[in-house]
Design an enzyme around this catalytic site. Structure first.
Site, short mmCIF file in Angstrom:
data_model
loop_
_atom_site.label_atom_id
_atom_site.label_comp_id
_atom_site.label_asym_id
_atom_site.label_seq_id
_atom_site.Cartn_x
_atom_site.Cartn_y
_atom_site.Cartn_z
N TYR A 131 50.91 -81.92 102.89
CA TYR A 131 52.15 -81.56 101.24
C TYR A 131 51.47 -80.65 100.09
CZ TYR A 131 54.41 -84.16 99.24
OH TYR A 131 55.53 -84.88 96.83
N SER B 78 54.05 -83.75 91.98
CA SER B 78 53.80 -84.54 92.13
C SER B 78 52.38 -84.99 91.57
CB SER B 78 53.75 -84.87 93.27
OG SER B 78 53.14 -85.52 94.04
N LYS C 209 52.13 -78.45 96.03
CA LYS C 209 52.53 -78.87 94.84
C LYS C 209 52.26 -78.36 94.01
CE LYS C 209 56.14 -81.09 96.87
NZ LYS C 209 57.68 -81.13 96.12
N ASN D 197 67.21 -83.61 105.80
CA ASN D 197 66.52 -84.75 105.78
C ASN D 197 67.44 -85.26 104.10
OD1 ASN D 197 64.78 -86.42 106.28
ND2 ASN D 197 63.09 -86.14 104.15
#
Ligand code: UDP
Length: 344
Positions: free
Chosen positions: A152, A127, A156, A37
């Site tokens: 996702y 996050s 974290k 990415n």
């Protein structure tokens, strides 16, 4: 003595900005990236920005043999920053196993290799998603974490727990878990910035692409939230400020006596801005009128979240210096650079 930091995912958006700030602060840094990415040309830009060649190891951070070979080649490492994670929320819902596999495996491999080679200091990209829909605003690091809305977000939270356990278990580690709010903007040189693949999910790249004529129209996801203007509120942090928080975290870890420290720290400005404010501020700084419409809310969006950033100030001596205007101006300049490149 110069400290050498392994920047895992150093060719990515936040990793590349952090690499620049590390060198500016007198650290030496080494990049690991698999370019899943990120683009190779970022490395040329880093050379241009820092005036130094880049020590790059291209490979998969979740591959233990590859990571061992990097630590063997770089015997003077003192710390690592882990950026190498997949981050598209919607994609993580569709491909949960790929997300768990990549984000957690790379974390485990890094921790194990750091323990094996006795490299003590770790900064992890966490996050504010770990707070879910918070019961109080602004959120402090004591605000309870909630179940995440996506794989996702879960990665974290799980990685935070893994690191905390590794530190407690006496793996000779010290760690800072940086809970990012909403990183935006680009380096003021416009040499590095975010490179969204396909249609951007995030607000600011969508805004700049719309202004540049790449997208016909921005949709504001909902204007009926219980906020002052009905649109969602976030804490938008300039990526260069965020990058500096990593440098400050490493400075802090170096000064911590002994091992066993694991601190979660919010990295935000402490201010919340609505989507509408972002749009209007962008129109002002870019001097353009943005084509937008109001659409339905996006599933899973938190109505409002912003940071209490006191802990970063007193523990790290860090606070944001750049404004929303600065960030949107830099994002727009970066978009201009990308659009010029595409025309060439
Ligand atoms: N948003 C929007 N239109 C878009 C993308 C995002 O209105 O095309 C809103 C989104 O609903 C949220 C805010 O912008 O309130 C920030 O979204 P982003 O995806 O950038 O970050 P998030 O806070 O979801 O991680």
């Amino acid at each position: 003595m110069t400290k050498t930091i392994l920047v895992v995912g150093g060719a990515g958006y936040i990793g590349s900005h952090t690499y620049v700030e590390l060198l500016a602060a007198g650290y030496d840094a080494v990049i690991v990236d698999d370019f899943s990415n990120a683009e190779q040309r970022v490395i040329d830009r880093l050379v241009e920005l820092t005036g130094h060649s880049v020590r790059l190891y291209e490979g998969d951070a979740a591959d233990p043999r590859f990571m061992r070979s990097v630590f063997e080649a770089e015997s003077g490492l003192t710390g690592a920053i882990h950026f190498a994670a997949y981050k598209a929320v919607g994609e993580s819902v569709r491909e949960p196993l790929r997300y768990y596999r990549n984000n957690i495996d790379s974390m485990l491999v890094l921790l194990q290799t750091m323990a094996d080679f006795d490299v003590p200091d770790l900064v992890f990209s966490s996050s504010c998603t770990v707070y879910g829909v918070p019961d109080e605003l602004p959120v402090t690091e004591m605000t309870p974490r909630k179940d995440a809305h996506s794989p996702y977000g879960n990665t974290k939270r799980i990685c935070e727990d893994i690191i905390r356990d590794a530190v407690t278990g006496g793996n000779h580690l010290k760690a800072v878990l940086l809970r990012y709010f909403n990183p935006i903007g680009a380096h003021p040189s416009a040499l590095i910035g975010e490179l969204p693949i396909g249609v951007p999910n995030n607000l600011v790249p969508f805004v700049t692409q719309t202004a540049a004529g790449i997208r016909p129209e921005l949709t504001i996801f909902g204007d009926n939230y219980e906020t002052f203007d009905g649109t969602c509120i976030r804490d938008y942090i300039h990526v260069v400020d965020l990058a500096r928080a990593h440098v400050k975290s490493l400075d802090y870890l170096e000064g911590v006596d002994g091992r066993g420290c694991c601190e979660a720290i919010n990295v935000g400005t402490g201010r919340g801005n609505s989507v509408m404010e972002v749009v209007q501020t962008f129109e002002q700084v870019a001097g353009v009128s943005l084509n937008y419409k109001i659409g339905p809310p996006r599933a899973g969006d938190v109505p409002a979240i912003y940071a209490n950033a006191d802990k970063a100030r007193y523990l790290l001596g860090w606070e944001s210096q750049l404004t929303l205007e600065d960030a949107l101006r830099d994002a727009w300049r970066w978009q201009g650079m990308l659009s010029t490149k595409e025309k060439e």
